[in-house]
Motif scaffolding. Structure first.
Motif, PDB file in Angstrom:
ATOM      1  N   ILE A  23       0.860  -1.185   0.000  1.00  0.00           N
ATOM      2  CA  ILE A  23       0.000   0.000   0.000  1.00  0.00           C
ATOM      3  C   ILE A  23       0.893   1.231   0.000  1.00  0.00           C
ATOM      4  O   ILE A  23       1.722   1.404   0.895  1.00  0.00           O
ATOM      5  N   ASP A  24       0.723   2.071  -0.996  1.00  0.00           N
ATOM      6  CA  ASP A  24       1.414   3.361  -1.040  1.00  0.00           C
ATOM      7  C   ASP A  24       0.398   4.459  -0.759  1.00  0.00           C
ATOM      8  O   ASP A  24      -0.609   4.593  -1.474  1.00  0.00           O
ATOM      9  N   LEU A  25       0.656   5.261   0.269  1.00  0.00           N
ATOM     10  CA  LEU A  25      -0.216   6.379   0.627  1.00  0.00           C
ATOM     11  C   LEU A  25       0.465   7.689   0.252  1.00  0.00           C
ATOM     12  O   LEU A  25       1.486   8.066   0.835  1.00  0.00           O
ATOM     13  N   TYR A  26      -0.101   8.382  -0.740  1.00  0.00           N
ATOM     14  CA  TYR A  26       0.382   9.700  -1.139  1.00  0.00           C
ATOM     15  C   TYR A  26      -0.385  10.749  -0.330  1.00  0.00           C
ATOM     16  O   TYR A  26      -1.601  10.855  -0.434  1.00  0.00           O
ATOM     17  N   TYR A  27       0.349  11.509   0.459  1.00  0.00           N
ATOM     18  CA  TYR A  27      -0.243  12.540   1.317  1.00  0.00           C
ATOM     19  C   TYR A  27       0.080  13.891   0.683  1.00  0.00           C
ATOM     20  O   TYR A  27       1.194  14.392   0.792  1.00  0.00           O
ATOM     21  N   LEU A  28      -0.904  14.495   0.002  1.00  0.00           N
ATOM     22  CA  LEU A  28      -0.697  15.715  -0.759  1.00  0.00           C
ATOM     23  C   LEU A  28      -1.183  16.930   0.019  1.00  0.00           C
ATOM     24  O   LEU A  28      -2.309  16.946   0.515  1.00  0.00           O
ATOM     25  N   THR A  29      -0.342  17.942   0.098  1.00  0.00           N
ATOM     26  CA  THR A  29      -0.714  19.205   0.747  1.00  0.00           C
ATOM     27  C   THR A  29      -0.136  20.354  -0.067  1.00  0.00           C
ATOM     28  O   THR A  29       0.737  20.167  -0.918  1.00  0.00           O
ATOM     29  N   ASP A  30      -0.632  21.573   0.214  1.00  0.00           N
ATOM     30  CA  ASP A  30      -0.113  22.730  -0.528  1.00  0.00           C
ATOM     31  C   ASP A  30       1.311  23.069  -0.105  1.00  0.00           C
ATOM     32  O   ASP A  30       2.130  23.496  -0.912  1.00  0.00           O
ATOM     33  N   LYS A  31       1.609  22.864   1.178  1.00  0.00           N
ATOM     34  CA  LYS A  31       2.972  23.081   1.671  1.00  0.00           C
ATOM     35  C   LYS A  31       3.279  22.038   2.739  1.00  0.00           C
ATOM     36  O   LYS A  31       2.372  21.442   3.335  1.00  0.00           O
ATOM     37  N   ALA A  32       4.543  21.816   2.988  1.00  0.00           N
ATOM     38  CA  ALA A  32       4.959  20.735   3.890  1.00  0.00           C
ATOM     39  C   ALA A  32       4.378  20.901   5.292  1.00  0.00           C
ATOM     40  O   ALA A  32       4.006  19.911   5.945  1.00  0.00           O
ATOM     41  N   ALA A  33       4.266  22.146   5.772  1.00  0.00           N
ATOM     42  CA  ALA A  33       3.766  22.376   7.125  1.00  0.00           C
ATOM     43  C   ALA A  33       2.303  21.987   7.278  1.00  0.00           C
ATOM     44  O   ALA A  33       1.821  21.818   8.403  1.00  0.00           O
ATOM     45  N   SER A  34       1.575  21.843   6.167  1.00  0.00           N
ATOM     46  CA  SER A  34       0.151  21.500   6.228  1.00  0.00           C
ATOM     47  C   SER A  34      -0.086  20.016   6.452  1.00  0.00           C
ATOM     48  O   SER A  34      -1.225  19.608   6.711  1.00  0.00           O
ATOM     49  N   ALA A  35       0.951  19.202   6.330  1.00  0.00           N
ATOM     50  CA  ALA A  35       0.809  17.749   6.524  1.00  0.00           C
ATOM     51  C   ALA A  35       0.841  17.443   8.019  1.00  0.00           C
ATOM     52  O   ALA A  35       1.789  16.847   8.540  1.00  0.00           O
TER      53      ALA A  35
END
Length: 466
Positions: free
Chosen positions: A370-382
């Protein structure tokens, strides 16, 4: 969910099927399309067909009759869908799918009812000595005038909801008026003289459909707080997760909710800081945990006010709904793509995966990936990244891939193939902003992923959030 897209727009949108993907699921086709078509079949099998097109006025009346019966039946079907009965939700494989079709069916209802009125007026104009204006006045008889009032009410409610830019709570209250509009329409459809005598079994069919629609409206809008089954919780804590996200922790006051990973619930909090209307949120806790956890992003009045809720406040929890990851634990190769707050169902899914020390059929196994791609506008938003990485370290086969738009650009299907390998036999799960799910879906199809292997969660509230 993030306000900006996390995937490039695709030019392949023009090749989308007429009926959107995952709109209907299995027997849902029959359950929602059959009711409006039954009157047509009954009419074709009746003596009314013989006289339908003898004169221009008769042809217009026949077309008006069919448009009105189909529109009325579709209106009744939409009220049944609005009831959110669990059995009907399961037909669609998820509440988000059901509501997407609900919106499409509402557009069909409006079109059919407008056509009915125009054709009726046209037939009246084509009849020598008949008055078009007189048909719209009470002098035409209460049966006919009930239809005039119903159409006027339908048009008024539809105009307010489409043009009024209502917030979520007023939007729901206005929509409840549709039940009263339908009741007025029922007086017209069931009591107009001559219809039932011309078409065999039509009166009985319309009575059954009307009863189902009014029952659904009463169940959901009239006596919803009494009839709809709900679990009761208390607010245990509100844990900030970054500047605009909080995790709401609820303790059960009675029997805890039984749910699957990836599902969502509607909650209503008895606290003056927020309204009492129910709002949907994805569950982030795993089944069997002592508390129920929900992640909330401040995107409107309700969610922005949630931090002001006092611990101990009573919470009504309705659900669970959705089939986002139903039996997903049995799929050997999976790609999960989360955009912004779309990470919430995946939190529950990750937390529910067995750890490296667990054993049994549910274990990931050496060939599970399982690969989970965690997409955010900027790194601090993750804001959930650290926890996800810690969980992945103890769950073989699970890989967390954080990507920030400002650093990595938008995710594309080509990059997914480059990172995760060929997607043959892979099931892809998407949750995030609609532009993201739309663009990635088309790109994934282009690289060879069948549409029936692309699952997504796209729950959208009525009314505006701000």
């Amino acid at each position: 969910m993030t306000s900006r897209p996390t995937a490039e727009r695709s030019d392949t949108r023009a090749r989308r099927p007429l009926v959107g993907r995952q709109v209907l699921h299995g027997p849902a086709w029959f359950a929602v399309l059959a009711p409006p078509l039954v009157p047509v079949l009954l009419w074709l099998n009746s003596d009314a067909v013989v006289l339908a097109f003898t004169t221009p006025a008769a042809a217009l009346r026949s077309a008006a009759l069919l448009a009105g019966l189909c529109g009325y039946s579709a209106f009744a079907t939409n009220l049944v869908l609005s009831a959110r009965w669990p059995a009907i939700e399961r037909l669609f494989g998820g509440l988000d799918r059901m509501y997407r079709f609900h919106r499409r069916l509402a557009a069909a209802v409006a079109t059919l009812l407008v056509a009915h009125v125009v054709l009726v007026l046209g037939s009246q104009a084509a009849t020598p000595g008949a008055s078009v204006v007189g048909l719209l006045l009470p002098d035409a008889g209460w049966r006919v005038f009930a239809g005039v009032l119903a159409f006027a009410g339908f048009a008024a409610v539809l105009t307010v909801t489409l043009l009024g830019r209502l917030r979520h709570e007023p939007f729901l209250r206005v929509h409840r008026v549709f039940g009263l509009v339908f009741t007025a329409g029922a007086l017209h459809a069931l009591r107009v003289q001559g219809i039932g005598s011309q078409i065999r079994f039509l009166d009985g069919y319309l009575l059954l459909l009307t009863a189902a629609a009014i029952t659904g409206w009463i169940y959901r809008s009239g006596l919803g707080r009494t009839l709809v089954r709900r679990n009761f919780y208390r607010v245990a804590a509100l844990r900030p997760r970054g500047a605009s996200i909080a995790e709401v922790v609820l303790e059960p006051a009675d029997a805890p909710l039984d749910f699957e990973p990836g599902q969502h619930v509607f909650i209503g909090i008895n606290d003056p800081a927020v309204g009492r209307e129910l709002h949907p949120f994805s569950i982030t806790s795993a089944p069997g945990e002592p508390t129920l956890r929900l992640a909330v992003k401040a995107v409107g009045d309700y969610t922005s006010a949630l931090p002001g809720v006092e611990p101990g406040a009573w919470v009504r929890v309705e659900g669970p709904y959705g089939g986002f990851w139903h039996r997903g634990e049995r799929v050997r190769r999976q790609v999960w793509i989360a955009g912004g707050i779309g990470i919430t169902p995946f939190l529950s899914m990750v937390r529910s995966l067995p750890s490296g020390q667990a054993s049994g059929d549910g274990d990931l196994g050496s060939d599970r990936k399982i690969d989970l791609y965690y997409l955010t506008d900027k790194a601090a938003s993750a804001v959930f990244l650290d926890e996800l990485l810690a969980l992945a370290a103890d769950r073989p086969g699970l890989r967390i891939i954080p990507l920030a738009d400002e650093r990595n650009g938008f995710l594309t299907a080509a990059r997914v193939v480059e990172t995760s390998g060929k997607l043959t036999g892979v099931t892809v799960y998407l949750c995030g902003p609609k532009p993201m799910t739309d663009a990635l879906t088309e790109q994934l199809v282009t690289v060879g992923v069948p549409r029936d292997r692309i699952r997504f969660e796209e729950f959208r509230l009525g009314g505006r959030l701000r």
